[in-house]
Design a protein around this motif. Structure first.
Motif, PDB file in Angstrom:
ATOM      1  N   ILE A 187      -7.461  24.793 -70.420  1.00  0.00           N
ATOM      2  CA  ILE A 187      -8.115  25.483 -71.539  1.00  0.00           C
ATOM      3  C   ILE A 187      -9.624  25.457 -71.374  1.00  0.00           C
ATOM      4  O   ILE A 187     -10.310  26.467 -71.541  1.00  0.00           O
ATOM      5  N   LEU A 188     -10.169  24.281 -71.044  1.00  0.00           N
ATOM      6  CA  LEU A 188     -11.614  24.146 -70.893  1.00  0.00           C
ATOM      7  C   LEU A 188     -12.151  25.051 -69.796  1.00  0.00           C
ATOM      8  O   LEU A 188     -13.254  25.590 -69.899  1.00  0.00           O
ATOM      9  N   GLN A 189     -11.371  25.207 -68.741  1.00  0.00           N
ATOM     10  CA  GLN A 189     -11.822  26.029 -67.623  1.00  0.00           C
ATOM     11  C   GLN A 189     -11.785  27.521 -67.949  1.00  0.00           C
ATOM     12  O   GLN A 189     -12.562  28.300 -67.414  1.00  0.00           O
ATOM     13  N   ASN A 190     -10.881  27.931 -68.836  1.00  0.00           N
ATOM     14  CA  ASN A 190     -10.680  29.364 -69.075  1.00  0.00           C
ATOM     15  C   ASN A 190     -11.177  29.846 -70.437  1.00  0.00           C
ATOM     16  O   ASN A 190     -11.091  31.031 -70.729  1.00  0.00           O
ATOM     17  N   ILE A 191     -11.672  28.946 -71.266  1.00  0.00           N
ATOM     18  CA  ILE A 191     -12.189  29.347 -72.564  1.00  0.00           C
ATOM     19  C   ILE A 191     -13.402  30.262 -72.391  1.00  0.00           C
ATOM     20  O   ILE A 191     -14.149  30.148 -71.411  1.00  0.00           O
ATOM     21  N   ASP A 192     -13.589  31.201 -73.353  1.00  0.00           N
ATOM     22  CA  ASP A 192     -14.630  32.218 -73.193  1.00  0.00           C
ATOM     23  C   ASP A 192     -15.981  31.756 -73.739  1.00  0.00           C
ATOM     24  O   ASP A 192     -16.707  32.508 -74.390  1.00  0.00           O
ATOM     25  N   VAL A 193     -16.332  30.518 -73.500  1.00  0.00           N
ATOM     26  CA  VAL A 193     -17.668  29.981 -73.760  1.00  0.00           C
ATOM     27  C   VAL A 193     -18.011  29.068 -72.593  1.00  0.00           C
ATOM     28  O   VAL A 193     -17.120  28.569 -71.897  1.00  0.00           O
ATOM     29  N   GLY A 194     -19.300  28.853 -72.402  1.00  0.00           N
ATOM     30  CA  GLY A 194     -19.713  27.945 -71.333  1.00  0.00           C
ATOM     31  C   GLY A 194     -19.659  26.503 -71.797  1.00  0.00           C
ATOM     32  O   GLY A 194     -20.066  26.183 -72.913  1.00  0.00           O
ATOM     33  N   LEU A 195     -19.143  25.634 -70.935  1.00  0.00           N
ATOM     34  CA  LEU A 195     -19.097  24.199 -71.221  1.00  0.00           C
ATOM     35  C   LEU A 195     -19.748  23.458 -70.069  1.00  0.00           C
ATOM     36  O   LEU A 195     -19.360  23.619 -68.906  1.00  0.00           O
ATOM     37  N   VAL A 196     -20.749  22.638 -70.412  1.00  0.00           N
ATOM     38  CA  VAL A 196     -21.454  21.843 -69.407  1.00  0.00           C
ATOM     39  C   VAL A 196     -21.617  20.435 -69.968  1.00  0.00           C
ATOM     40  O   VAL A 196     -22.112  20.267 -71.083  1.00  0.00           O
ATOM     41  N   SER A 225     -18.289  31.710 -63.411  1.00  0.00           N
ATOM     42  CA  SER A 225     -18.210  33.167 -63.346  1.00  0.00           C
ATOM     43  C   SER A 225     -19.572  33.824 -63.481  1.00  0.00           C
ATOM     44  O   SER A 225     -19.892  34.777 -62.763  1.00  0.00           O
ATOM     45  N   HIS A 226     -20.407  33.307 -64.387  1.00  0.00           N
ATOM     46  CA  HIS A 226     -21.683  33.964 -64.660  1.00  0.00           C
ATOM     47  C   HIS A 226     -22.829  33.466 -63.784  1.00  0.00           C
ATOM     48  O   HIS A 226     -23.839  34.159 -63.637  1.00  0.00           O
ATOM     49  N   SER A 227     -22.679  32.286 -63.215  1.00  0.00           N
ATOM     50  CA  SER A 227     -23.751  31.752 -62.365  1.00  0.00           C
ATOM     51  C   SER A 227     -23.482  31.934 -60.877  1.00  0.00           C
ATOM     52  O   SER A 227     -24.407  31.915 -60.070  1.00  0.00           O
ATOM     53  N   GLY A 228     -22.180  32.070 -60.523  1.00  0.00           N
ATOM     54  CA  GLY A 228     -21.815  32.128 -59.110  1.00  0.00           C
ATOM     55  C   GLY A 228     -21.811  30.758 -58.456  1.00  0.00           C
ATOM     56  O   GLY A 228     -21.708  30.661 -57.229  1.00  0.00           O
ATOM     57  N   ILE A 229     -21.924  29.702 -59.243  1.00  0.00           N
ATOM     58  CA  ILE A 229     -21.948  28.330 -58.732  1.00  0.00           C
ATOM     59  C   ILE A 229     -20.626  27.658 -59.098  1.00  0.00           C
ATOM     60  O   ILE A 229     -20.247  27.614 -60.276  1.00  0.00           O
ATOM     61  N   SER A 230     -19.915  27.164 -58.105  1.00  0.00           N
ATOM     62  CA  SER A 230     -18.606  26.548 -58.336  1.00  0.00           C
ATOM     63  C   SER A 230     -18.776  25.179 -58.989  1.00  0.00           C
ATOM     64  O   SER A 230     -19.831  24.544 -58.862  1.00  0.00           O
ATOM     65  N   PRO A 231     -17.736  24.680 -59.660  1.00  0.00           N
ATOM     66  CA  PRO A 231     -17.800  23.337 -60.233  1.00  0.00           C
ATOM     67  C   PRO A 231     -18.068  22.261 -59.193  1.00  0.00           C
ATOM     68  O   PRO A 231     -18.764  21.280 -59.470  1.00  0.00           O
ATOM     69  N   GLN A 232     -17.514  22.434 -57.982  1.00  0.00           N
ATOM     70  CA  GLN A 232     -17.722  21.459 -56.923  1.00  0.00           C
ATOM     71  C   GLN A 232     -19.187  21.394 -56.496  1.00  0.00           C
ATOM     72  O   GLN A 232     -19.739  20.314 -56.265  1.00  0.00           O
ATOM     73  N   LYS A 233     -19.828  22.561 -56.435  1.00  0.00           N
ATOM     74  CA  LYS A 233     -21.243  22.598 -56.050  1.00  0.00           C
ATOM     75  C   LYS A 233     -22.138  22.104 -57.182  1.00  0.00           C
ATOM     76  O   LYS A 233     -23.175  21.463 -56.943  1.00  0.00           O
ATOM     77  N   ALA A 234     -21.750  22.397 -58.430  1.00  0.00           N
ATOM     78  CA  ALA A 234     -22.577  22.019 -59.579  1.00  0.00           C
ATOM     79  C   ALA A 234     -22.513  20.523 -59.868  1.00  0.00           C
ATOM     80  O   ALA A 234     -23.494  19.936 -60.343  1.00  0.00           O
ATOM     81  N   TRP A 240     -18.371  21.592 -65.411  1.00  0.00           N
ATOM     82  CA  TRP A 240     -18.894  22.955 -65.245  1.00  0.00           C
ATOM     83  C   TRP A 240     -17.691  23.879 -65.275  1.00  0.00           C
ATOM     84  O   TRP A 240     -16.945  23.967 -64.330  1.00  0.00           O
ATOM     85  N   ASN A 241     -17.471  24.554 -66.408  1.00  0.00           N
ATOM     86  CA  ASN A 241     -16.200  25.267 -66.536  1.00  0.00           C
ATOM     87  C   ASN A 241     -16.233  26.662 -65.928  1.00  0.00           C
ATOM     88  O   ASN A 241     -17.249  27.106 -65.368  1.00  0.00           O
ATOM     89  N   GLY A 242     -15.127  27.396 -66.083  1.00  0.00           N
ATOM     90  CA  GLY A 242     -14.983  28.704 -65.447  1.00  0.00           C
ATOM     91  C   GLY A 242     -15.976  29.733 -65.930  1.00  0.00           C
ATOM     92  O   GLY A 242     -16.426  30.590 -65.164  1.00  0.00           O
ATOM     93  N   PHE A 243     -16.326  29.691 -67.211  1.00  0.00           N
ATOM     94  CA  PHE A 243     -17.331  30.615 -67.751  1.00  0.00           C
ATOM     95  C   PHE A 243     -18.654  30.453 -67.003  1.00  0.00           C
ATOM     96  O   PHE A 243     -19.277  31.439 -66.601  1.00  0.00           O
TER      97      PHE A 243
END
Length: 319
Positions: free
Chosen positions: A17-26, A43-52, A37-40
């Protein structure tokens, strides 16, 4: 299914849910290193959770003012209370492009952000969570309303034919000039210009050609004064405020204007004269309407004296 398996499944669902919710979570720690660093955000930064992960927020996003953000976040750590950022004060926290660039009217995403404390088992706060909301549609909608109101204000404050200010919108300019005279002894001149026998000309030439003459005269008037100092206050009646002007200069300008109007109208295929009333700023003036009345009395004298002339209002003979 065992209790342990159920708990693992619940955690899996929660993370999904956290990864696919339509808000950013950091999630950030005390050093502002990224832990979630969730999917939102990906998607918008182009930076993967692994890199972040474990990256310092300000290193990844140098558009975020570090001192400003720390001032926002520190109370969350220390007081365990949430804080907010809103797009009206700062359009965005993260410089993300608008996800609807074709239909949208903004290149960048407008954002609201909530910063909440994350308590550990011992009730200490060593992590905070940023919740990033995309409010681009709301921001654009309000912006369009604001633009519409500005356009409406411009329409209602200006004469539709000439583009000059109308009488009501122009009077505050006179009030300001009166205040400048009282406070700083700044001399200004008010000119009221009336086209002689224009109704007869209008009947002969027709409305279209007559309107063209009025527009040409309005353009000529605008070249003689500062912005917002010229108005159309009646059908063929115009007014002009000349700031920092003494009476001799005002009379000379009025005469030049009177001759210029004659030249403009003659080139348009007709012969129209103008009468001009001039009134200087004065201690005796009570308000803008009083000043306008003085200039109007001077104009009346010019027309009663044969038209096609300029008259200066004399305060000494004021009743």
């Amino acid at each position: 299914m065992t209790q342990g398996q159920i708990e693992i499944t619940d955690i899996h669902w929660l993370m999904d849910i956290l990864q696919n919710i339509d808000v950013g979570l950091v999630v950030l720690d005390r050093d502002y290193r990224i832990h979630l660093w969730n999917g939102f955000m990906e998607s918008h930064s182009g930076i993967s959770p692994q890199k972040a992960k474990d990256q310092i927020l300000f290193s990844l996003f140098d558009e975020i003012p570090e001192a400003w953000f720390r001032q926002k976040a520190e109370p969350v750590f220390q007081l365990r209370t949430r804080t907010f950022t809103i797009w009206e004060q700062r359009p965005f926290l993260f410089r993300f492009y608008n996800s609807r660039p074709i239909t949208g009217q903004s290149e960048l995403m407008f954002q609201n952000t909530t910063i909440i404390p994350l308590e550990s088992l011992d009730r200490t706060v060593n992590h905070i969570c940023l919740i990033v909301y995309d409010v681009t549609d709301t921001a654009i909608s309000r912006g369009e309303v604001s633009k519409a109101n500005e356009s409406l204000s411009a329409v209602t404050s200006k004469d539709s034919l000439t583009g000059l200010l109308n009488r009501d919108s122009w009077l505050p300019t006179l009030e300001h000039a009166i205040a400048e005279h009282r406070n700083h002894q700044q001399s200004s001149a008010l000119l009221v210009v009336d086209l002689d026998h224009f109704r007869d000309v209008n009947r002969v030439l027709g409305h279209v050609r007559s309107d063209e003459i009025l527009k040409r005269i309005a353009t000529a008037l605008s070249t003689l004064a500062q912005e917002n100092c010229t108005a159309r206050i009646g059908g063929e009646l115009f007014a002009l405020l000349l700031k920092n002007t003494e009476s001799e200069q005002a009379i000379a300008t009025a005469e030049r204007l009177r001759r210029g109007i004659a030249g403009l109208t003659k080139s348009a295929g007709t012969d129209i004269s103008a009468s001009v009333g001039v009134a200087m700023s004065h201690d005796a003036l009570t308000d803008a309407q009083d000043w306008l009345n003085c200039a109007d009395k001077a104009l009346y004298h010019a027309k009663e004296s044969g038209k096609n002339k300029t008259t200066l209002y004399q305060y000494k003979i004021q009743e």
